[in-house]
Scaffold this motif. Structure first.
Motif, PDB file in Angstrom:
ATOM      1  N   PHE A 145       0.798  -1.200  -0.092  1.00  0.00           N
ATOM      2  CA  PHE A 145      -0.132  -0.085   0.106  1.00  0.00           C
ATOM      3  C   PHE A 145       0.777   1.193   0.011  1.00  0.00           C
ATOM      4  O   PHE A 145       1.896   1.250   0.500  1.00  0.00           O
ATOM      5  CB  PHE A 145      -0.975  -0.250   1.298  1.00  0.00           C
ATOM      6  CG  PHE A 145      -0.493   0.225   2.596  1.00  0.00           C
ATOM      7  CD1 PHE A 145      -0.261   1.368   3.074  1.00  0.00           C
ATOM      8  CD2 PHE A 145       0.105  -0.892   3.167  1.00  0.00           C
ATOM      9  CE1 PHE A 145       0.436   1.405   4.237  1.00  0.00           C
ATOM     10  CE2 PHE A 145       0.631  -0.806   4.610  1.00  0.00           C
ATOM     11  CZ  PHE A 145       0.716   0.439   5.067  1.00  0.00           C
ATOM     12  N   GLN A 146       0.368   2.193  -0.547  1.00  0.00           N
ATOM     13  CA  GLN A 146       0.857   3.610  -0.555  1.00  0.00           C
ATOM     14  C   GLN A 146      -0.302   4.740  -0.656  1.00  0.00           C
ATOM     15  O   GLN A 146      -1.383   4.190  -1.093  1.00  0.00           O
ATOM     16  CB  GLN A 146       1.751   3.572  -1.837  1.00  0.00           C
ATOM     17  CG  GLN A 146       2.505   5.290  -1.997  1.00  0.00           C
ATOM     18  CD  GLN A 146       3.247   5.056  -3.159  1.00  0.00           C
ATOM     19  OE1 GLN A 146       3.013   4.265  -4.214  1.00  0.00           O
ATOM     20  NE2 GLN A 146       4.469   5.554  -3.358  1.00  0.00           N
ATOM     21  N   PHE A 147       0.002   5.797   0.073  1.00  0.00           N
ATOM     22  CA  PHE A 147      -1.116   6.894  -0.038  1.00  0.00           C
ATOM     23  C   PHE A 147      -0.291   8.352  -0.239  1.00  0.00           C
ATOM     24  O   PHE A 147       1.067   8.317  -0.167  1.00  0.00           O
ATOM     25  CB  PHE A 147      -1.651   6.929   1.358  1.00  0.00           C
ATOM     26  CG  PHE A 147      -0.806   6.720   2.661  1.00  0.00           C
ATOM     27  CD1 PHE A 147      -0.980   8.140   3.322  1.00  0.00           C
ATOM     28  CD2 PHE A 147      -0.265   5.913   3.269  1.00  0.00           C
ATOM     29  CE1 PHE A 147      -0.065   8.172   4.687  1.00  0.00           C
ATOM     30  CE2 PHE A 147       0.767   5.814   4.350  1.00  0.00           C
ATOM     31  CZ  PHE A 147       0.840   7.111   5.177  1.00  0.00           C
ATOM     32  N   ARG A 148      -1.199   9.052  -0.580  1.00  0.00           N
ATOM     33  CA  ARG A 148      -0.722  10.627  -0.951  1.00  0.00           C
ATOM     34  C   ARG A 148      -1.718  11.415  -0.363  1.00  0.00           C
ATOM     35  O   ARG A 148      -3.212  11.204  -0.333  1.00  0.00           O
ATOM     36  CB  ARG A 148      -0.743  10.609  -2.497  1.00  0.00           C
ATOM     37  CG  ARG A 148      -1.603  10.286  -3.282  1.00  0.00           C
ATOM     38  CD  ARG A 148      -1.503  10.195  -4.816  1.00  0.00           C
ATOM     39  NE  ARG A 148      -1.185  11.676  -5.107  1.00  0.00           N
ATOM     40  CZ  ARG A 148      -0.094  11.797  -5.981  1.00  0.00           C
ATOM     41  NH1 ARG A 148       0.353  10.778  -6.653  1.00  0.00           N
ATOM     42  NH2 ARG A 148       0.238  13.122  -6.255  1.00  0.00           N
ATOM     43  N   ALA A 149      -0.986  12.578  -0.167  1.00  0.00           N
ATOM     44  CA  ALA A 149      -2.007  13.637   0.479  1.00  0.00           C
ATOM     45  C   ALA A 149      -2.190  14.824  -0.739  1.00  0.00           C
ATOM     46  O   ALA A 149      -1.211  15.438  -1.229  1.00  0.00           O
ATOM     47  CB  ALA A 149      -1.533  14.348   1.667  1.00  0.00           C
ATOM     48  N   ASP A 150      -3.281  14.682  -1.497  1.00  0.00           N
ATOM     49  CA  ASP A 150      -3.637  15.842  -2.567  1.00  0.00           C
ATOM     50  C   ASP A 150      -4.256  16.902  -1.977  1.00  0.00           C
ATOM     51  O   ASP A 150      -4.965  17.072  -0.900  1.00  0.00           O
ATOM     52  CB  ASP A 150      -4.708  15.091  -3.280  1.00  0.00           C
ATOM     53  CG  ASP A 150      -4.136  14.059  -4.207  1.00  0.00           C
ATOM     54  OD1 ASP A 150      -2.987  13.727  -4.273  1.00  0.00           O
ATOM     55  OD2 ASP A 150      -5.009  12.929  -4.466  1.00  0.00           O
ATOM     56  N   GLY A 151      -3.676  18.251  -2.433  1.00  0.00           N
ATOM     57  CA  GLY A 151      -4.149  19.387  -2.227  1.00  0.00           C
ATOM     58  C   GLY A 151      -3.458  20.216  -1.315  1.00  0.00           C
ATOM     59  O   GLY A 151      -2.219  19.576  -1.097  1.00  0.00           O
ATOM     60  N   ASP A 152      -3.883  21.216  -0.527  1.00  0.00           N
ATOM     61  CA  ASP A 152      -3.007  21.788   0.276  1.00  0.00           C
ATOM     62  C   ASP A 152      -3.210  21.749   1.964  1.00  0.00           C
ATOM     63  O   ASP A 152      -3.002  22.590   2.700  1.00  0.00           O
ATOM     64  CB  ASP A 152      -3.227  23.277   0.039  1.00  0.00           C
ATOM     65  CG  ASP A 152      -4.719  23.667   0.072  1.00  0.00           C
ATOM     66  OD1 ASP A 152      -5.563  22.954   0.455  1.00  0.00           O
ATOM     67  OD2 ASP A 152      -4.938  24.964  -0.168  1.00  0.00           O
ATOM     68  N   GLU A 153      -3.883  20.459   2.385  1.00  0.00           N
ATOM     69  CA  GLU A 153      -4.056  20.159   3.550  1.00  0.00           C
ATOM     70  C   GLU A 153      -3.400  18.680   3.785  1.00  0.00           C
ATOM     71  O   GLU A 153      -3.442  17.925   3.057  1.00  0.00           O
ATOM     72  CB  GLU A 153      -5.516  20.004   3.857  1.00  0.00           C
ATOM     73  CG  GLU A 153      -6.017  19.823   5.264  1.00  0.00           C
ATOM     74  CD  GLU A 153      -7.421  19.770   5.477  1.00  0.00           C
ATOM     75  OE1 GLU A 153      -7.856  19.549   6.575  1.00  0.00           O
ATOM     76  OE2 GLU A 153      -8.184  19.943   4.516  1.00  0.00           O
ATOM     77  N   ALA A 154      -2.777  18.475   4.875  1.00  0.00           N
ATOM     78  CA  ALA A 154      -2.137  17.191   5.497  1.00  0.00           C
ATOM     79  C   ALA A 154      -3.471  16.195   5.327  1.00  0.00           C
ATOM     80  O   ALA A 154      -4.472  16.371   5.731  1.00  0.00           O
ATOM     81  CB  ALA A 154      -1.680  17.366   6.793  1.00  0.00           C
ATOM     82  N   LEU A 155      -2.975  14.925   4.921  1.00  0.00           N
ATOM     83  CA  LEU A 155      -4.028  13.770   5.198  1.00  0.00           C
ATOM     84  C   LEU A 155      -3.709  13.051   6.373  1.00  0.00           C
ATOM     85  O   LEU A 155      -2.611  12.840   6.820  1.00  0.00           O
ATOM     86  CB  LEU A 155      -3.611  12.933   4.193  1.00  0.00           C
ATOM     87  CG  LEU A 155      -4.600  11.673   3.850  1.00  0.00           C
ATOM     88  CD1 LEU A 155      -6.054  12.172   3.696  1.00  0.00           C
ATOM     89  CD2 LEU A 155      -4.047  10.536   2.912  1.00  0.00           C
ATOM     90  N   VAL A 156      -4.703  13.048   7.122  1.00  0.00           N
ATOM     91  CA  VAL A 156      -4.555  12.567   8.736  1.00  0.00           C
ATOM     92  C   VAL A 156      -5.633  11.342   8.917  1.00  0.00           C
ATOM     93  O   VAL A 156      -6.768  11.423   8.477  1.00  0.00           O
ATOM     94  CB  VAL A 156      -4.990  13.787   9.664  1.00  0.00           C
ATOM     95  CG1 VAL A 156      -4.943  13.288  11.110  1.00  0.00           C
ATOM     96  CG2 VAL A 156      -4.208  14.809   9.299  1.00  0.00           C
ATOM     97  N   ALA A 157      -5.106  10.270   9.684  1.00  0.00           N
ATOM     98  CA  ALA A 157      -5.911   8.876   9.894  1.00  0.00           C
ATOM     99  C   ALA A 157      -5.616   8.537  11.037  1.00  0.00           C
ATOM    100  O   ALA A 157      -4.368   8.775  11.577  1.00  0.00           O
ATOM    101  CB  ALA A 157      -5.666   7.902   8.717  1.00  0.00           C
ATOM    102  N   VAL A 158      -6.566   7.731  11.678  1.00  0.00           N
ATOM    103  CA  VAL A 158      -6.284   7.093  12.820  1.00  0.00           C
ATOM    104  C   VAL A 158      -6.321   5.501  12.465  1.00  0.00           C
ATOM    105  O   VAL A 158      -7.275   5.317  11.530  1.00  0.00           O
ATOM    106  CB  VAL A 158      -7.641   7.173  13.878  1.00  0.00           C
ATOM    107  CG1 VAL A 158      -7.434   6.261  14.960  1.00  0.00           C
ATOM    108  CG2 VAL A 158      -7.552   8.731  14.486  1.00  0.00           C
ATOM    109  N   ASP A 159      -5.343   4.736  13.038  1.00  0.00           N
ATOM    110  CA  ASP A 159      -5.236   3.447  12.425  1.00  0.00           C
ATOM    111  C   ASP A 159      -5.185   2.445  13.750  1.00  0.00           C
ATOM    112  O   ASP A 159      -4.686   2.906  14.707  1.00  0.00           O
ATOM    113  CB  ASP A 159      -3.585   3.454  11.893  1.00  0.00           C
ATOM    114  CG  ASP A 159      -3.098   2.080  11.698  1.00  0.00           C
ATOM    115  OD1 ASP A 159      -2.384   1.813  12.696  1.00  0.00           O
ATOM    116  OD2 ASP A 159      -3.080   1.518  10.724  1.00  0.00           O
ATOM    117  N   VAL A 160      -5.860   1.414  13.473  1.00  0.00           N
ATOM    118  CA  VAL A 160      -5.614   0.407  14.404  1.00  0.00           C
ATOM    119  C   VAL A 160      -4.856  -0.996  13.973  1.00  0.00           C
ATOM    120  O   VAL A 160      -5.267  -1.437  12.748  1.00  0.00           O
ATOM    121  CB  VAL A 160      -7.275  -0.292  14.882  1.00  0.00           C
ATOM    122  CG1 VAL A 160      -6.875  -1.547  16.115  1.00  0.00           C
ATOM    123  CG2 VAL A 160      -7.833   0.815  15.577  1.00  0.00           C
TER     124      VAL A 160
END
Length: 144
Positions: free
Chosen positions: A107-122
Motif C-alpha cells: 500500500f501507498q498513500f498520498r495527500a492531495d491538495g493543500d491540507e495534510a492527510l490525517v488518519a487514525v489506525d488500528v
C-alpha cells in the motif's frame, strides 16, 4: 512526550489494562512509509496510532509481515493504493472514509491538495516495530 496512564485491575483472576493517551503536538515517530506517527492507546490484541502525511506528500510504498490494519481518515484529501493477491485498486480517501489493509497488502498513500492527510489506525496485533514494514514498488514516486 506521550501523556498516558496505565493501571492494572484484577477481576475474576484476570488482569485488564486501562490506558489513556493524549494526542501529542509533535510526532512520536516517523513511520517506515514516511508519515508522522503519534502513539495512542493499545491492548494486547491491537494498537492505535494517529498518522499525518503533509500536504502534497506521497508516502513510501510498504507491506507488513504480520499485522493487519484498519484506517479511519479524519482530515485532508488523498488517495490510497492497495494491492494483494492479484487485486489492485486506488481509492479516494478523506474524512469519514475507513479502509482495511490485510496482512501482506502492498500500500501507498498520498495527500492531495493543500491540507495534510490525517488518519487514525488500528493495528492487529500491536505494532511490533520498524522491522514489521518492508518497502515495495508502489503506484507513485515517493516524495520523502
Amino acid at each position: 512526550m506521550l501523556h498516558s496512564r496505565s493501571i492494572t485491575i484484577r477481576s475474576t483472576g484476570k488482569s485488564m489494562l486501562f490506558q489513556t493517551a493524549r494526542l501529542t503536538d509533535e510526532p512520536d515517530h516517523i513511520a517506515p512509509d514516511g508519515s508522522q506517527v503519534r502513539i495512542l492507546a493499545g491492548l494486547p490484541g491491537g494498537s492505535m496510532a494517529h498518522f499525518t502525511l503533509p500536504a502534497g506528500a506521497v508516502s513510501v510504498a510498504v507491506a507488513h509481515h504480520t499485522v493487519s490494519e484498519l484506517w479511519f481518515f479524519i482530515a485532508g484529501r488523498g488517495r490510497m493504493w492497495r494491492a494483494l493477491d492479484g487485486r489492485e485498486e486506488i481509492v479516494e480517501v478523506g474524512p469519514g472514509i475507513s479502509i482495511s489493509i490485510p496482512v501482506g497488502t502492498r500500500f501507498q498513500f498520498r495527500a492531495d491538495g493543500d491540507e495534510a492527510l490525517v488518519a487514525v489506525d488500528v493495528t492487529m496485533p500491536p505494532w511490533p516495530g520498524v522491522q514489521e514494514a518492508y518497502v515495495v514498488e508502489g503506484a507513485w514516486t515517493p516524495t520523502g
